[in-house]
Write a protein that holds these residues in place. Structure first.
Motif, PDB file in Angstrom:
ATOM      1  N   SER A 176       0.837  -1.200   0.000  1.00  0.00           N
ATOM      2  CA  SER A 176       0.000   0.000   0.000  1.00  0.00           C
ATOM      3  C   SER A 176       0.873   1.251   0.000  1.00  0.00           C
ATOM      4  O   SER A 176       1.908   1.311   0.677  1.00  0.00           O
ATOM      5  CB  SER A 176      -0.920   0.006   1.225  1.00  0.00           C
ATOM      6  OG  SER A 176      -0.154  -0.023   2.426  1.00  0.00           O
TER       7      SER A 176
ATOM      8  N   ASP B  64       1.615   4.780   1.095  1.00  0.00           N
ATOM      9  CA  ASP B  64       1.310   5.740   2.166  1.00  0.00           C
ATOM     10  C   ASP B  64       2.255   6.926   2.017  1.00  0.00           C
ATOM     11  O   ASP B  64       3.486   6.771   2.058  1.00  0.00           O
ATOM     12  CB  ASP B  64       1.480   5.080   3.528  1.00  0.00           C
ATOM     13  CG  ASP B  64       1.138   6.029   4.670  1.00  0.00           C
ATOM     14  OD1 ASP B  64       0.715   7.153   4.396  1.00  0.00           O
ATOM     15  OD2 ASP B  64       1.308   5.631   5.833  1.00  0.00           O
TER      16      ASP B  64
ATOM     17  N   VAL C 248       4.836   7.314   4.813  1.00  0.00           N
ATOM     18  CA  VAL C 248       5.592   6.141   5.233  1.00  0.00           C
ATOM     19  C   VAL C 248       7.053   6.487   5.508  1.00  0.00           C
ATOM     20  O   VAL C 248       7.711   5.869   6.334  1.00  0.00           O
ATOM     21  CB  VAL C 248       5.486   5.026   4.176  1.00  0.00           C
ATOM     22  CG1 VAL C 248       6.237   5.401   2.899  1.00  0.00           C
ATOM     23  CG2 VAL C 248       6.027   3.704   4.723  1.00  0.00           C
TER      24      VAL C 248
END
Length: 379
Positions: A372, A374, A377
């Motif tokens: 995923s 992000d 992150v």
């Protein structure tokens, strides 16, 4: 009677003086941080005379300057950084430096440093994969020479085929595809173990750290390969020299470069400019890099082995390796032209010889790990 008493007093005074001298000596001896109390017990040192007490007796020179100089002498320490050569003892050391994580600047970085590092991550595989190649050295038994790549080469790589090709070239010995397959189980296990441990380390940050992958190619047998491609004779010559599992080329994985790292239990300094976010969680950027490596290593195992998924049971793994050993004891043309293809790209395609033309990838490596995305992150 008085004469006898006087002699006893004089003798007692001498003993007291000697006792004071020895007391001063032992006090000085205990203040020396380098003193080893057991060295005198060694028979090799028993013949060496003890140092004279008066040589260290400050009571003979009780001035403040002497006391200060003595204290300075015995309390001065020198500190060194001891670096270990992780490839010590290797004959032909093969090393891959992988910069891990999606953030490389520390918590005390200035704004310009943060901007340049974020820009570098966005343009390389660091942002998408959480890992990028920073340096590589591997030995090719076909050409009998080392292949080297630097950090600038790693910055140009894209996710998918290009990144996987560099990983595969590092593991490839120039002789057989099986040389790649048999190194992958050890790497997969190491990466999975790191992920399992690090995902539980909340508030730890490994900014700017790297994984170092190493193995020794020195013990591998050199097999002469015919220039004839895809012939039964050339395959048989390779099969007769297939590898055994006892060779000393099991990859070693080490974590290095901790200058910018954060320990979860320790408070940040007053000079912190960009503290980590996601308090109470692990380093998602570092975990992304580990997951990307695990994904690509398992994908390589499947593609190079002819469709076998990486098994969970060791018995199944042993059976797969035994089964694919013979059919993968051939060279990989896609990796054999690794050097020539880079020269072809540097020449902007001016060279038209068959050797420098880019070889199409026969494997399904043009994929991105299912991670995923992000935006935060890297923090």
């Amino acid at each position: 009677m008085n004469e006898i008493q006087q002699r006893r007093d004089n003798k007692s005074g001498d003993n007291q003086t000697k006792a004071n001298e020895m007391k001063n000596y032992h006090v000085m001896e205990s203040e020396n941080p380098t003193n080893n109390k057991t060295t005198r017990d060694s028979p090799l040192l028993s013949s060496i005379p003890e140092p004279q007490a008066q040589s260290l007796d400050l009571s003979l020179h009780p001035s403040d300057e002497n006391v200060s100089a003595h204290k300075q002498l015995v309390t001065t320490f020198e500190r060194f950084i001891l670096l270990e050569d992780l490839t010590s003892g290797m004959d032909k050391a093969c090393v891959l430096d992988l910069k891990m994580g999606t953030r490389q600047y520390g918590v005390e970085a200035i704004k310009t440093k943060k901007y340049s590092q974020r820009k570098k991550c966005a343009k390389t595989t660091s942002r998408q994969l959480g890992v990028r190649l920073c340096g590589m050295q591997c030995y090719d038994f076909r050409s009998k020479k080392f292949i080297n790549r630097d950090k600038y080469f790693g910055r140009k790589l894209h996710s998918g085929v290009e990144f996987v090709k560099s990983l595969a070239r590092f593991l490839y010995d120039g002789i057989t595809i099986f040389s790649i397959i048999r190194k992958l189980p050890s790497l997969i296990e190491s990466v999975v173990e790191l992920y399992t441990d690090f995902v539980k380390l909340y508030d730890y940050r490994l900014y700017g750290s790297s994984l170092l992958l190493m193995y020794d190619a020195g013990d591998m047998p050199v097999v002469e390969i015919s220039n004839t491609k895809d012939t039964e004779d050339s395959n048989n010559s390779l099969i007769s020299n297939v590898y055994n599992e006892q060779l000393n080329d099991r990859p070693i994985v080490r974590m290095i470069d901790f200058a910018q790292c954060i320990i979860g239990d320790e408070p940040l300094t007053s000079s912190t400019t960009f503290p980590p976010v996601h308090s109470g969680e692990a380093d998602h950027g570092y975990l992304r890099g580990l997951k990307s490596l695990e994904f690509y290593f398992q994908l390589m195992f499947k593609e190079f082995s002819g469709g076998y998924n990486y098994p969970e049971r060791k018995d199944d793994l042993h059976n797969i390796l035994k089964e694919v050993k013979e059919k993968t004891s051939i060279n990989c043309e896609w990796l054999d032209n690794f050097d020539e293809e880079e020269k072809f790209e540097k020449d902007d395609g001016n060279s038209t010889t068959e050797k420098t033309k880019k070889t199409e990838c026969p494997y399904n490596f043009d994929v991105i790990p299912p991670i995923s995305d992000d935006d935060n992150v890297s923090e």
